[in-house]
Design an enzyme around this catalytic site. Structure first.
Site, PDB file in Angstrom:
ATOM      1  N   GLU A  80      25.247  41.140  74.433  1.00 10.74           N
ATOM      2  CA  GLU A  80      25.499  41.868  73.153  1.00 10.74           C
ATOM      3  C   GLU A  80      24.286  41.711  72.307  1.00 10.74           C
ATOM      4  OE1 GLU A  80      27.908  43.473  72.647  1.00 10.74           O
ATOM      5  OE2 GLU A  80      29.489  43.078  73.758  1.00 10.74           O
ATOM      6  N   CYS A 143      35.631  37.615  69.431  1.00  8.84           N
ATOM      7  CA  CYS A 143      34.252  37.142  70.082  1.00  8.84           C
ATOM      8  C   CYS A 143      33.098  37.481  69.101  1.00  8.84           C
ATOM      9  CB  CYS A 143      34.029  38.249  71.111  1.00  8.84           C
ATOM     10  SG  CYS A 143      35.114  37.712  72.456  1.00  8.84           S
ATOM     11  N   HIS A 167      29.790  39.546  77.189  1.00  5.49           N
ATOM     12  CA  HIS A 167      30.907  40.075  77.307  1.00  5.49           C
ATOM     13  C   HIS A 167      30.929  40.340  78.768  1.00  5.49           C
ATOM     14  CE1 HIS A 167      32.473  41.341  73.139  1.00  5.49           C
ATOM     15  NE2 HIS A 167      33.610  40.519  73.747  1.00  5.49           N
TER      16      HIS A 167
HETATM   17  N1  PCA Z   1      37.485  38.493  74.203  1.00  8.17           N
HETATM   18  C1  PCA Z   1      37.927  38.904  72.661  1.00  8.17           C
HETATM   19  C2  PCA Z   1      38.156  37.639  72.093  1.00  8.17           C
HETATM   20  C3  PCA Z   1      38.280  36.461  73.124  1.00  8.17           C
HETATM   21  C4  PCA Z   1      37.909  37.348  74.323  1.00  8.17           C
HETATM   22  O1  PCA Z   1      37.762  36.658  75.365  1.00  8.17           O
HETATM   23  C5  PCA Z   1      36.787  39.704  71.877  1.00  8.17           C
HETATM   24  O2  PCA Z   1      35.961  40.581  72.541  1.00  8.17           O
HETATM   25  O3  PCA Z   1      36.637  39.677  70.788  1.00  8.17           O
END
Ligand code: PCA
Length: 214
Positions: A80, A143, A167
């Site tokens: 990210e 996240c 992610h």
């Molecule tokens: N994904 C979510 C929150 C926890 C996770 O594993 C997100 O992308 O915010």
């Protein structure tokens, strides 16, 4: 040097979260000469997750911190670029809280950029044949809150640390019978391990000191 990876508890009706499944397999692994990986598990709860990560940082004192989370529907491992100072989602966290246009850190900057070598990570993963792509939004759910909280903490401390967020897609077990993209768990594990090694090199280039005075 130490690298801390965080993963999340499952949410949204899932029985597992690929972020925790992957990082727990890296806990205690020596990823490279002088690079030890640590894993910590975060609740899928806005404030608690952010505070738990900072507590782990105080306990472990890592040089590099990589938050990891599930991004269901994505087909690549996605470092990210940016964390934003807002939580806003129609989806509840695991305490049932829904946040609407909520500032994470009052008076904090609108956004922080990742200090991980994101372009390098994408390049290394692609060379390994692992689908990877830079993402320009970590969303505005838990996240992003953890990512923003991490970068805010690093900005306050001014220590020789770098950090960011990655992610990952669903793992294959989560998508059986559905036409949703996924990756095998071992591919995500290998990808995160390679991302950690690339990050350790970036850290060393930035902060390396002769061994004897460390
Ligand atoms: N994904 C979510 C929150 C926890 C996770 O594993 C997100 O992308 O915010």
């Amino acid at each position: 040097m130490k690298i801390l990876l965080s993963g999340f508890m499952p949410f949204g009706g899932e029985s597992l979260n690929p972020s925790w499944e992957a990082v727990r397999r890296l806990d205690g692994v020596q990823a490279d000469e002088d690079v030890i990986l640590y894993a910590t598990k975060l609740p899928m709860v806005y404030e608690e997750a952010r505070i738990r990560l900072i507590t782990s940082m105080h306990a472990i004192r890592p040089d590099v911190i990589i938050g990891v989370g599930q991004a269901g529907g994505r087909s690549e491992i996605t470092p990210e670029r940016i964390a934003v100072n807002v939580s806003d989602s129609s989806m509840p966290d695991n305490n049932g809280r829904i946040l609407n246009d909520e500032t994470i850190i009052p008076d904090g900057p609108a956004a922080y950029g990742s200090t991980l070598p994101n372009q390098k990570i994408v390049q290394v993963l692609k060379e390994m044949g692992i689908p990877a792509k830079l993402s320009h939004s970590a969303g505005t759910f838990v996240c992003n809150q953890v990512f923003y909280g991490l970068m805010h903490e690093l900005s306050l401390r001014g220590r020789a640390q770098i950090g960011g967020f990655i992610h990952v897609p669903y793992i294959t077990e989560q998508t059986e019978g559905k036409s949703v993209p996924s990756l095998p768990l071992h591919v995500i594990v290998n990808g995160l391990r390679a991302a950690a090694v690339a990050s350790s090199k970036a850290w060393q280039e930035k902060y390396r000191q002769p061994l004897e005075i460390r």
